[in-house]
Design an enzyme around this catalytic site. Sequence first.
Site, PDB file in Angstrom:
ATOM      1  N   LYS A  33       0.842  -1.206   0.000  1.00 57.85           N
ATOM      2  CA  LYS A  33       0.000   0.000   0.000  1.00 57.85           C
ATOM      3  C   LYS A  33       0.872   1.249   0.000  1.00 57.85           C
ATOM      4  CE  LYS A  33      -1.686   1.717   4.019  1.00 57.85           C
ATOM      5  NZ  LYS A  33      -1.356   3.149   4.124  1.00 57.85           N
ATOM      6  N   ASN A  34       1.867   1.266   0.893  1.00 51.03           N
ATOM      7  CA  ASN A  34       2.640   2.491   1.061  1.00 51.03           C
ATOM      8  C   ASN A  34       3.573   2.769  -0.111  1.00 51.03           C
ATOM      9  OD1 ASN A  34       1.327   2.918   3.392  1.00 51.03           O
ATOM     10  ND2 ASN A  34       3.046   2.472   4.768  1.00 51.03           N
ATOM     11  N   ARG A 103      -4.602  10.606   3.629  1.00 49.17           N
ATOM     12  CA  ARG A 103      -3.539  11.558   3.941  1.00 49.17           C
ATOM     13  C   ARG A 103      -2.412  11.463   2.918  1.00 49.17           C
ATOM     14  NH1 ARG A 103      -3.801  13.898   8.202  1.00 49.17           N
ATOM     15  NH2 ARG A 103      -1.636  14.394   7.858  1.00 49.17           N
ATOM     16  N   ASP A 127      -5.118  12.750  12.487  1.00 52.86           N
ATOM     17  CA  ASP A 127      -5.856  11.497  12.473  1.00 52.86           C
ATOM     18  C   ASP A 127      -5.761  10.819  13.815  1.00 52.86           C
ATOM     19  OD1 ASP A 127      -3.487  10.205  12.559  1.00 52.86           O
ATOM     20  OD2 ASP A 127      -3.429   9.750  10.438  1.00 52.86           O
ATOM     21  N   ASP A 315       4.080   0.828  12.182  1.00 47.41           N
ATOM     22  CA  ASP A 315       2.852   0.179  11.725  1.00 47.41           C
ATOM     23  C   ASP A 315       2.687  -1.233  12.299  1.00 47.41           C
ATOM     24  OD1 ASP A 315       2.537   2.473  10.321  1.00 47.41           O
ATOM     25  OD2 ASP A 315       2.653   1.598   8.333  1.00 47.41           O
TER      26      ASP A 315
HETATM   27  C1  UD1 Z   1       4.453   6.744   6.177  1.00 47.44           C
HETATM   28  C2  UD1 Z   1       3.497   5.591   6.063  1.00 47.44           C
HETATM   29  C3  UD1 Z   1       2.961   5.199   7.425  1.00 47.44           C
HETATM   30  C4  UD1 Z   1       4.107   4.927   8.388  1.00 47.44           C
HETATM   31  C5  UD1 Z   1       5.076   6.109   8.412  1.00 47.44           C
HETATM   32  C6  UD1 Z   1       6.317   5.840   9.237  1.00 47.44           C
HETATM   33  C7  UD1 Z   1       2.506   5.930   3.898  1.00 47.44           C
HETATM   34  C8  UD1 Z   1       1.266   6.194   3.125  1.00 47.44           C
HETATM   35  N1  UD1 Z   1       2.389   5.964   5.237  1.00 47.44           N
HETATM   36  O1  UD1 Z   1       3.705   7.866   6.670  1.00 47.44           O
HETATM   37  O2  UD1 Z   1       2.159   4.021   7.292  1.00 47.44           O
HETATM   38  O3  UD1 Z   1       3.578   4.742   9.691  1.00 47.44           O
HETATM   39  O4  UD1 Z   1       5.515   6.400   7.059  1.00 47.44           O
HETATM   40  O5  UD1 Z   1       6.978   4.713   8.792  1.00 47.44           O
HETATM   41  O6  UD1 Z   1       3.559   5.660   3.334  1.00 47.44           O
HETATM   42  N2  UD1 Z   1       6.472  14.584  10.357  1.00 47.44           N
HETATM   43  C9  UD1 Z   1       6.531  15.932  10.611  1.00 47.44           C
HETATM   44  N3  UD1 Z   1       6.524  16.786   9.549  1.00 47.44           N
HETATM   45  C10 UD1 Z   1       6.473  16.369   8.261  1.00 47.44           C
HETATM   46  C11 UD1 Z   1       6.430  14.985   8.012  1.00 47.44           C
HETATM   47  C12 UD1 Z   1       6.436  14.102   9.076  1.00 47.44           C
HETATM   48  O7  UD1 Z   1       6.572  16.359  11.760  1.00 47.44           O
HETATM   49  O8  UD1 Z   1       6.488  17.201   7.344  1.00 47.44           O
HETATM   50  C13 UD1 Z   1       6.496  13.621  11.477  1.00 47.44           C
HETATM   51  C14 UD1 Z   1       5.211  12.802  11.569  1.00 47.44           C
HETATM   52  O9  UD1 Z   1       4.194  13.493  12.258  1.00 47.44           O
HETATM   53  C15 UD1 Z   1       5.687  11.575  12.286  1.00 47.44           C
HETATM   54  C16 UD1 Z   1       7.103  11.380  11.753  1.00 47.44           C
HETATM   55  O10 UD1 Z   1       7.493  12.650  11.242  1.00 47.44           O
HETATM   56  O11 UD1 Z   1       5.761  11.832  13.653  1.00 47.44           O
HETATM   57  C17 UD1 Z   1       7.236  10.323  10.685  1.00 47.44           C
HETATM   58  O12 UD1 Z   1       6.359  10.615   9.624  1.00 47.44           O
HETATM   59  P1  UD1 Z   1       6.624  10.152   8.125  1.00 47.44           P
HETATM   60  O13 UD1 Z   1       7.810   9.270   8.044  1.00 47.44           O
HETATM   61  O14 UD1 Z   1       6.574  11.358   7.249  1.00 47.44           O
HETATM   62  O15 UD1 Z   1       5.321   9.266   7.847  1.00 47.44           O
HETATM   63  P2  UD1 Z   1       4.349   9.325   6.616  1.00 47.44           P
HETATM   64  O16 UD1 Z   1       5.103   9.486   5.345  1.00 47.44           O
HETATM   65  O17 UD1 Z   1       3.226  10.274   6.909  1.00 47.44           O
END
Ligand code: UD1
Length: 430
Positions: A33-34, A103, A127, A315
């Site tokens: 999915k990701n 998202r 979320d 996850d």
């Molecule tokens: C992706 C995955 C999700 C997984 C996560 C971490 C997808 C669709 N989702 O989410 O299933 O749990 O990676 O492995 O691929 N953050 C910030 N600012 C930003 C971006 C992130 O503060 O601009 C923080 C987030 O709130 C979180 C952390 O960084 O605490 C990690 O987030 P990130 O690695 O970006 O996760 P996603 O890409 O949203």
Amino acid sequence: MQRVHPEDSERQDRIEVRGGGPLEGPVAISGAKNSVLKLMAASLLTEGTFTLRNVPDIDDVAVMADVLRAMGVAVRRIGDALVIERPAAITPEAPYALTERLRASTAVLGPLLAGTGHARVALPGGDDFGPRPIDMHIAGLEAIGCRFEIAGGDVHATADNLVGDSVLLEFPSVGATENVMMAAVRAKGTTVIDNAAREPEIADLAGFLNRMGGQVTGAGTSTITVEGVEELCPVDHAVVSDRIEAATFLAAVGMAGGEITLVGARPDHMAMLCRKLGEMGVRTSPDPDGIWAMCTGRLRSVDVSTLPYPGLPTDCKPLLVAMLSVAEGVGIVTENLFSGRFRYVDELMRMGADIRTESHHAVIRGVESLSGAPVRASDIRAGAALVVAGLAADGVTAVADPHHIDRGYEDFAGKLSALGGDVRRLRPVG
Ligand code: UD1
């Protein structure tokens, strides 16, 4: 949260699980999915017909297809393939009605900016496991020449002239790394992303971009270098296997016992998880088909801490908490990525689990067995963990709101039941 009363559960869409016998046999692991969501977004980079294969039939893919369609892109499913026809002119806008449902639709930012010079994307809200800001996506894209403005709940972005530069991410964010990669592929000159996320899905995206004619090196390490190119072409690409779906079936065999083969799973993408599961008593080994796994006897407790890849994936945490709730001893789970991702704990406690949470830690004292109860899924992985917990519970566990599970798992109940689990998807009558 609304509580499910047993008398109501008959009328609800739900997954019903009865604890019992071992799981046996092969299970096919779907495409990730990701990864597929980002590959679909990356198809916005250039005109033409793309084919993605090994695409899971899940709701998040359907919503991302709608995001692309809202921009004027044609998306059709043929078997496990998705054919994406990106016309020359598209409307570079993702509406709130779709971004609030997915998202990951923010992944269109980078490709839209590189492909059209414009993007207007409604900002999704927080979320169930805390705020999900995109400040790092924005800072990274700004570093290579994009300009942003936030108004009316939308991000408006423009990029007249993308110019490669160094991008140092504050945290190895998966989404930010991907957005910067997808924009940098068309920038003038070289972009170096430092403290990049190293997840296998990032390497899959890099492979996809390179097949399109991009020049991305270092994906899978903390430093990714992208040499901008002037032209890209549409491609045919098979999506990498879903390591989180595979982890879910490993948790299931840990809970129910038995011997299964995860067909198509990638042991090299799951080393840390397999090591931890080994300490808990779930044996795994690479198999010509994927991963073989076996569990007999009671699980043993361990301490676990979630970290960016190659650490233990956040996850997988609900699955591990479910497993620890019936393991021998006390285990501590520490969440290091998302602020509040423990909502399913109350549901596990309804099933008799002994769990105490404090800030980003959960202390789980294993009990001999859980008892089936009506519970409610609050997100994809929490929902899957409740179903898995039901495999080790006496009686019936009815998991309400299985639509969360449908977002990320293709025929979850069907796959478990084909392994011998007593798991059924029940739809409301009338
Ligand atoms: C992706 C995955 C999700 C997984 C996560 C971490 C997808 C669709 N989702 O989410 O299933 O749990 O990676 O492995 O691929 N953050 C910030 N600012 C930003 C971006 C992130 O503060 O601009 C923080 C987030 O709130 C979180 C952390 O960084 O605490 C990690 O987030 P990130 O690695 O970006 O996760 P996603 O890409 O949203």
